[in-house]
Motif scaffolding. Sequence first.
Motif, PDB file in Angstrom:
ATOM      1  N   PHE A   1       0.725  -1.174  -0.019  1.00 42.28           N
ATOM      2  CA  PHE A   1      -0.060   0.011  -0.010  1.00 42.28           C
ATOM      3  C   PHE A   1       0.997   1.188  -0.048  1.00 42.28           C
ATOM      4  CE2 PHE A   1      -2.577   3.337   2.174  1.00 42.28           C
ATOM      5  CZ  PHE A   1      -3.724   3.190   1.130  1.00 42.28           C
ATOM      6  N   LEU A   2       1.967   0.938   0.769  1.00 41.00           N
ATOM      7  CA  LEU A   2       2.861   2.377   0.684  1.00 41.00           C
ATOM      8  C   LEU A   2       3.380   2.513  -0.735  1.00 41.00           C
ATOM      9  CD1 LEU A   2       4.977   2.227   3.938  1.00 41.00           C
ATOM     10  CD2 LEU A   2       3.059   3.777   3.323  1.00 41.00           C
ATOM     11  N   THR A   3       3.699   1.405  -1.447  1.00 38.96           N
ATOM     12  CA  THR A   3       4.233   1.556  -2.772  1.00 38.96           C
ATOM     13  C   THR A   3       3.175   2.289  -3.671  1.00 38.96           C
ATOM     14  OG1 THR A   3       5.553  -0.168  -2.231  1.00 38.96           O
ATOM     15  CG2 THR A   3       5.046   0.470  -4.602  1.00 38.96           C
ATOM     16  N   TYR A   4       2.051   1.808  -3.500  1.00 38.43           N
ATOM     17  CA  TYR A   4       0.690   2.404  -4.343  1.00 38.43           C
ATOM     18  C   TYR A   4       0.412   3.771  -3.909  1.00 38.43           C
ATOM     19  CZ  TYR A   4      -4.402   3.056  -5.029  1.00 38.43           C
ATOM     20  OH  TYR A   4      -5.419   3.618  -5.551  1.00 38.43           O
ATOM     21  N   HIS A   5       0.539   4.157  -2.606  1.00 37.51           N
ATOM     22  CA  HIS A   5       0.104   5.383  -2.155  1.00 37.51           C
ATOM     23  C   HIS A   5       1.278   6.611  -2.473  1.00 37.51           C
ATOM     24  CE1 HIS A   5      -1.662   8.420   0.367  1.00 37.51           C
ATOM     25  NE2 HIS A   5      -0.602   8.553   1.115  1.00 37.51           N
ATOM     26  N   PHE A   6       2.516   6.145  -2.452  1.00 38.45           N
ATOM     27  CA  PHE A   6       3.514   7.286  -2.586  1.00 38.45           C
ATOM     28  C   PHE A   6       3.727   7.275  -4.077  1.00 38.45           C
ATOM     29  CE2 PHE A   6       5.462   6.025   1.667  1.00 38.45           C
ATOM     30  CZ  PHE A   6       5.173   7.420   2.195  1.00 38.45           C
ATOM     31  N   ILE A   7       3.679   6.295  -5.186  1.00 42.70           N
ATOM     32  CA  ILE A   7       3.226   6.616  -6.470  1.00 42.70           C
ATOM     33  C   ILE A   7       2.275   7.354  -6.807  1.00 42.70           C
ATOM     34  CG2 ILE A   7       2.926   5.497  -8.633  1.00 42.70           C
ATOM     35  CD1 ILE A   7       4.234   2.818  -7.646  1.00 42.70           C
ATOM     36  N   GLY A   8       1.406   7.308  -6.337  1.00 38.82           N
ATOM     37  CA  GLY A   8      -0.074   8.393  -6.492  1.00 38.82           C
ATOM     38  C   GLY A   8       0.359   9.850  -6.117  1.00 38.82           C
ATOM     39  N   ILE A   9       1.088   9.904  -4.961  1.00 33.23           N
ATOM     40  CA  ILE A   9       1.219  11.257  -4.436  1.00 33.23           C
ATOM     41  C   ILE A   9       2.563  12.069  -5.245  1.00 33.23           C
ATOM     42  CG2 ILE A   9       2.485  12.491  -2.547  1.00 33.23           C
ATOM     43  CD1 ILE A   9       1.402  10.599  -0.609  1.00 33.23           C
ATOM     44  N   PHE A  10       3.446  11.234  -5.724  1.00 26.16           N
ATOM     45  CA  PHE A  10       4.438  11.689  -6.636  1.00 26.16           C
ATOM     46  C   PHE A  10       3.624  11.868  -8.005  1.00 26.16           C
ATOM     47  CE2 PHE A  10       7.745   9.170  -3.814  1.00 26.16           C
ATOM     48  CZ  PHE A  10       7.801  10.050  -3.164  1.00 26.16           C
ATOM     49  N   ALA A  11       3.041  11.148  -8.288  1.00 27.46           N
ATOM     50  CA  ALA A  11       2.414  11.365  -9.620  1.00 27.46           C
ATOM     51  C   ALA A  11       1.412  12.733  -9.581  1.00 27.46           C
ATOM     52  CB  ALA A  11       1.696  10.285 -10.271  1.00 27.46           C
TER      53      ALA A  11
END
Length: 482
Positions: free
Chosen positions: A411-421
């Motif tokens: 989830f952290l991988t999913y969430h941080f990709i979303g934030i950076f994007a």
Amino acid sequence: MKILDRYILTTYLKTFLSVFIILMFIFVLQTIWLYISELAGKDLDVWIVLKFLWYVSPRLIPLVLPLTVLVTSLMVFGSFAEKYEFAAMKSTGISLQRSMRALMVFIAMLSITAFFFANNVIPYSEYKWQNLRRNIAQTKPSMVVTEGQFNQIDNFNIKVAKKSGDQDQFLDNVVIHKKNNDKPNGNYTVIIADTGELASEEGSNTLSLILNDGNYYEDVQVKDIKDQKREPFAKSEFKEYTINIDLTELNNADFDKDNNYNNENMYTTGELVVELDSLSGSYNADVKSFSNNMYFRSGISKFGTHHTSLDRKEIDTDTINTILDIFNTSEKVRILDLAINNSRGTIQSVEAKKRDFFVKSKRLNKFEIAFHEKYVLGVACIILFFVGAPLGAIIRKGGMGLPMVVAVLLFLTYHFIGIFAKNSAEDGTMHPFIATWLSTAIMFPLSIWLTYRATTDQGIVDIDSFLQRIGKLFKKKEEKEG
């Protein structure tokens, strides 16, 4: 509904509710920690604090709900595999997809509910929460004086180096900038004191700021230009100086008052479509108007109007030199100076408008991101279910240990990709549609691959097959060398 479907669904729902409550509690505690400075020390009723948490809770759902689905799927299917319940199902001819059928219906209904929740409940709660924050900030302004930064109270900007006392009423190194309504162009009065004290009687609408051992500076405004160059000012010293601040308007704060707040999170999808159309139309009109203005300001249009033989877009240096030859040297210098000044003014206008366009485009991107996020929430629940369920069946471990660690990492991988994007999309370096859907699109092929591996009873990585292929490569190499 068959007994097997009822058993799987009941187990999943029990775990789902437990995980959701635990995660919601954790995120609410984090929210309290983030906004503790806005709530503490203001003598607020418990009801107001509870209302604050009630309004802030819905905005946590886009974080809590997908994580809950992922964690629950890992725990439940990992527990089934660990206890060999899947093996028992497969021995009777029940496949993994068949065992997931009831849960797929539940997840589909949950996704639809999540969309309507994000589209209707979250905008309303965001509006009420922002208004409540503003109204709370208006109470007890004596507690709003934060160390190390300027704090605006009434017509004063107050900065203190340190606060002390049981109620933080004693101040050290006080700097005050006083606003003057008769001189709106600037703050001409500065008061500096070594120490100070905040005093106010209970129920009083007046806050007394008692300053000790300080200086009072005031710039003297004069009309004569020569006197202005001398920068005259008045200075006085004081042992004790008291400033009375009227708190009538602030202390009468209405916690239910609705202020005119407006941001992208307070709109439904229908309202966002209208707002996006309005913002994009306004932005395009501003760009077109500015470009036309700069075109006419350059004077190129005059060449096209008065000299039809010249091309409006192509004016070579020979033409410019021919025009300059008409004038004498001093006039040429003045013309070139004027041209240089006009060019500098044009560059300054372009730079200023560039910043303005950047702010407008960023606001437009935020609205488009908010529009897509409402759909992403529902789709993310489905995708993360098909990531967590087969992954749990593969790792064959239930409980709160390994599944929780794996779920948090995913989830952290999913969430941080979303934030950076999304941050990239706000700055215009990435399209808002791509940025909003990027993390979900990355998880989609992972969910297909994991479902295939779990269905075919394969692990995440087939070590034996991998080693056999490596061995075959070495054998072929040895045969060639031999």
